[in-house]
Design a protein around this motif. Structure first.
Motif, short mmCIF file in Angstrom:
data_model
loop_
_atom_site.label_atom_id
_atom_site.label_comp_id
_atom_site.label_asym_id
_atom_site.label_seq_id
_atom_site.Cartn_x
_atom_site.Cartn_y
_atom_site.Cartn_z
N ASP A 168 -23.74 -79.29 -43.57
CA ASP A 168 -22.75 -79.23 -42.66
C ASP A 168 -21.77 -78.45 -41.90
OD1 ASP A 168 -22.75 -81.78 -45.12
OD2 ASP A 168 -22.42 -79.97 -46.17
N VAL A 169 -21.49 -77.71 -42.27
CA VAL A 169 -21.02 -76.72 -41.38
C VAL A 169 -20.78 -76.98 -39.86
CG1 VAL A 169 -20.14 -74.37 -39.96
CG2 VAL A 169 -20.78 -74.74 -43.20
N VAL A 170 -22.03 -76.75 -39.56
CA VAL A 170 -22.90 -77.89 -38.11
C VAL A 170 -22.32 -78.84 -37.38
CG1 VAL A 170 -24.58 -78.50 -36.19
CG2 VAL A 170 -24.38 -75.97 -37.90
N ASP A 171 -22.44 -79.97 -38.49
CA ASP A 171 -22.45 -81.41 -38.79
C ASP A 171 -20.76 -81.54 -38.16
OD1 ASP A 171 -24.99 -82.21 -38.97
OD2 ASP A 171 -24.62 -82.79 -40.90
N CYS A 172 -19.74 -80.71 -38.45
CA CYS A 172 -18.45 -80.89 -38.68
C CYS A 172 -17.99 -80.40 -37.27
CB CYS A 172 -17.45 -80.36 -39.72
SG CYS A 172 -17.99 -81.63 -41.78
N PHE A 173 -18.57 -79.64 -37.26
CA PHE A 173 -18.27 -78.32 -36.15
C PHE A 173 -18.73 -79.54 -34.63
CE2 PHE A 173 -17.19 -74.27 -37.43
CZ PHE A 173 -16.53 -73.52 -36.75
N ASN A 174 -19.74 -79.94 -34.68
CA ASN A 174 -20.06 -80.98 -34.08
C ASN A 174 -19.53 -82.19 -33.67
OD1 ASN A 174 -22.37 -79.06 -32.19
ND2 ASN A 174 -23.49 -79.96 -33.65
N SER A 229 -14.78 -84.40 -46.01
CA SER A 229 -16.03 -84.85 -45.99
C SER A 229 -16.86 -84.40 -47.67
CB SER A 229 -17.55 -84.03 -45.32
OG SER A 229 -17.13 -82.35 -45.82
N ASP A 230 -17.54 -84.77 -48.10
CA ASP A 230 -18.87 -84.90 -49.17
C ASP A 230 -19.55 -83.08 -49.65
OD1 ASP A 230 -17.72 -87.02 -50.13
OD2 ASP A 230 -18.86 -88.20 -48.84
N LYS A 231 -19.17 -82.90 -48.02
CA LYS A 231 -20.41 -81.26 -48.03
C LYS A 231 -21.75 -81.64 -49.04
CE LYS A 231 -16.47 -79.36 -48.45
NZ LYS A 231 -15.57 -80.31 -48.46
N GLU A 232 -22.93 -83.14 -48.65
CA GLU A 232 -23.52 -83.40 -49.98
C GLU A 232 -24.66 -82.31 -49.19
OE1 GLU A 232 -24.42 -87.20 -49.48
OE2 GLU A 232 -22.78 -87.84 -50.68
N LYS A 233 -24.78 -82.18 -48.38
CA LYS A 233 -26.35 -81.19 -48.08
C LYS A 233 -25.79 -79.61 -48.15
CE LYS A 233 -26.27 -83.83 -43.52
NZ LYS A 233 -26.90 -83.66 -42.41
N SER A 234 -24.28 -78.99 -48.34
CA SER A 234 -24.61 -77.49 -49.09
C SER A 234 -24.89 -77.52 -50.60
CB SER A 234 -23.11 -77.27 -48.74
OG SER A 234 -22.60 -77.53 -47.38
N VAL A 235 -26.34 -77.23 -50.69
CA VAL A 235 -26.49 -76.41 -52.01
C VAL A 235 -26.43 -75.59 -52.55
CG1 VAL A 235 -27.29 -78.81 -52.38
CG2 VAL A 235 -28.80 -77.23 -51.55
N PRO A 236 -26.82 -74.98 -54.04
CA PRO A 236 -27.59 -73.25 -53.37
C PRO A 236 -28.65 -72.89 -53.43
CG PRO A 236 -25.82 -74.02 -55.29
CD PRO A 236 -26.42 -75.58 -54.76
#
Length: 363
Positions: A168-174, A229-236
Motif C-alpha cells: 500500500d505504501v509503494v502504491d500511494c508513493f508512486n 486509502s483503504d490500505k487493503e493490502k496491509s495485513v499482519p
C-alpha cells in the motif's frame, strides 16, 4: 576485525592456547601443571576466534557445564591487541549463542591475581561465588557466575515485523510521484529507503531532486493519499497475532517502537490486534527523536519498570539493530520483513529467525 566460529580442534585456536599457557607458566611456573587435566579438551567446546586481516589475535570458548549452564574457558588476547575491548567483544558474541541455546547460567574460573580479567568479567555482570568442584580448596583461583535472565519486555518494530504494509505504501508513493513527474519505484527499490521517518524516506526517494520544497510537497500529498486509502493490502505477517497472544498470556510485557505515526499504528491495532494489550506504542512524533535514537525504547523500558537486560527488541532492519544497540538491549531480527542478509548477519543480533515461534525461548 572479524569473529569466526569454530571448535576446539582448530589449529589457530590451539596455537593461541599455547601462547596463553606460556604466559601463565611465566607467572606461576610449575604450579600450572596442576591445572593440566582441567584445561584438557575432553568435551566439545564452542570456540570463537577474533581475526585481524585473517590473522588470529584472540580466542574464547565455552563447554556445556550441566543441563542449564556453560563454562567459559581459554579467553586470550595477544598482547598488542589488549585494552581494545576485544575480550569483551568475544565473550558478548559467545553469550549470544548461550542465550540462543537456552542456557541460563555461565561460569568462569580465573586466577585470583588476574585482576584485569576479574574486572572484565565484573563489567560483563559476572559475580564472585564460592569456589566449586576441584577448585573448592584452591586459594589461587576465583570462580564467577552469571545468570541470563528471561526477558520480561518484548519491544516490536511494526512495519516489516508485525505488519506487511509495503504494498500500500509503494502504491500511494508512486501515485504521488507520478502526479509531480518524478520517477516511480519498484518494491525492491523502495525497500532500500525504509527505516527512517517520513521526511528521511521522502528525501531518499527524491535523490538529487530532494529539496525542502519537494520533500514537503511529496510528503503532504502522499500522507493525504495514504490516510484516505483503504490500505487493503496491509495485513499482519503470519503468526504475528498468535505470538503476541501467546506472550501476553504468559505475562510478557508488550510494546511497539516504530517510525510510523502513532495514529496510523492505532488504525491497524484496532483492525487486527484489538485483544492485545501494549503497554506503550512509541511511533513517530515531532516532539521526540525517531529511531534509531533510543529515546522511544528508553521511555518504554521506564514505563515497564524493567532493566535493560530484561528487554529485547524484535525488528527486521538495520534501523532496528541500531535502535537496540543505541538503547543497550538485545535484538532479534526477523527474516520475513524488509531487511537483508547484512542485517541478518550483523554481529549485534542475537539471532535472525525464520519463524515467530523461535522467539519464545527468550521469555
Amino acid at each position: 576485525m572479524e569473529f569466526v566460529l569454530t571448535d576446539e580442534n582448530d589449529e589457530r585456536f590451539l596455537k593461541l592456547v599455547l601462547e596463553l599457557d606460556r604466559g601463565y607458566y611465566e607467572r606461576i611456573g610449575d604450579e600450572l601443571a596442576k591445572y593440566d587435566e582441567y584445561n584438557e579438551f575432553k568435551t566439545p567446546h564452542v570456540v570463537l576466534l577474533a581475526l585481524d586481516s585473517n590473522c588470529p589475535i584472540a580466542c574464547a570458548s565455552y563447554r556445556t557445564f550441566n543441563e542449564n549452564s556453560v563454562e567459559f574457558k581459554r579467553v586470550y588476547v595477544k598482547k598488542d591487541y589488549r585494552k581494545r575491548g576485544v575480550a569483551y567483544g568475544l565473550i558478548k558474541q559467545l553469550e549470544k549463542l548461550v542465550i540462543r541455546d537456552n542456557f541460563r547460567y555461565s561460569y568462569i574460573v580465573t586466577g585470583k591475581n588476574n585482576h584485569a580479567a576479574i574486572e572484565l568479567y565484573k563489567k560483563l555482570d559476572y559475580q564472585l561465588i564460592d569456589n566449586f568442584d576441584e577448585f573448592a580448596d584452591d586459594e589461587a583461583v576465583v570462580c564467577m557466575k552469571k545468570e541470563f535472565k528471561s526477558k520480561k519486555l518484548a519491544i516490536f518494530d511494526f512495519d516489516g515485523t508485525l505488519l506487511d504494509s509495503v504494498h500500500d505504501v509503494v502504491d500511494c508513493f508512486n501515485k504521488t510521484l507520478t502526479k509531480y513527474g518524478f520517477r516511480n519505484l519498484t518494491r525492491e527499490e523502495f525497500l532500500k529507503y525504509l527505516g527512517g521517518n517520513i521526511d528521511e524516506i521522502v528525501s531518499l526517494i527524491l535523490e538529487e531532486k530532494s529539496t525542502p520544497e519537494n520533500i514537503k510537497m511529496v510528503k503532504d500529498t502522499y500522507l493525504n493519499m495514504y490516510y484516505s486509502s483503504d490500505k487493503e493490502k496491509s495485513v499482519p505477517f503470519p503468526k504475528s497475532h498468535e505470538i503476541l497472544r501467546y506472550l501476553q498470556d504468559r505475562g510478557v510485557i508488550l510494546a511497539i517502537n516504530s517510525n510510523r505515526f502513532n495514529d496510523s499504528i492505532d488504525t491497524f491495532l484496532l483492525r487486527f490486534f484489538t485483544d492485545i494489550e501494549f503497554i506503550s506504542r512509541m511511533g513517530h512524533d515531532f516532539d521526540y527523536p525517531s529511531k534509531p535514537d533510543p529515546y522511544g525504547v528508553h521511555e518504554i523500558i521506564k514505563k515497564a519498570g524493567v532493566s535493560l537486560d530484561e528487554a529485547i527488541y524484535i525488528g527486521d532492519s538495520s534501523t532496528d539493530i541500531k535502535t537496540a544497540r543505541n538503547a543497550g538491549i538485545d535484538c532479534v531480527i526477523v527474516k520475513w520483513g524488509y531487511g537483508n542478509e547484512d542485517d541478518w548477519n550483523d554481529d549485534y543480533v542475537l539471532e535472525a529467525i525464520d519463524d515467530f515461534d523461535e522467539i519464545i525461548k527468550y521469555f
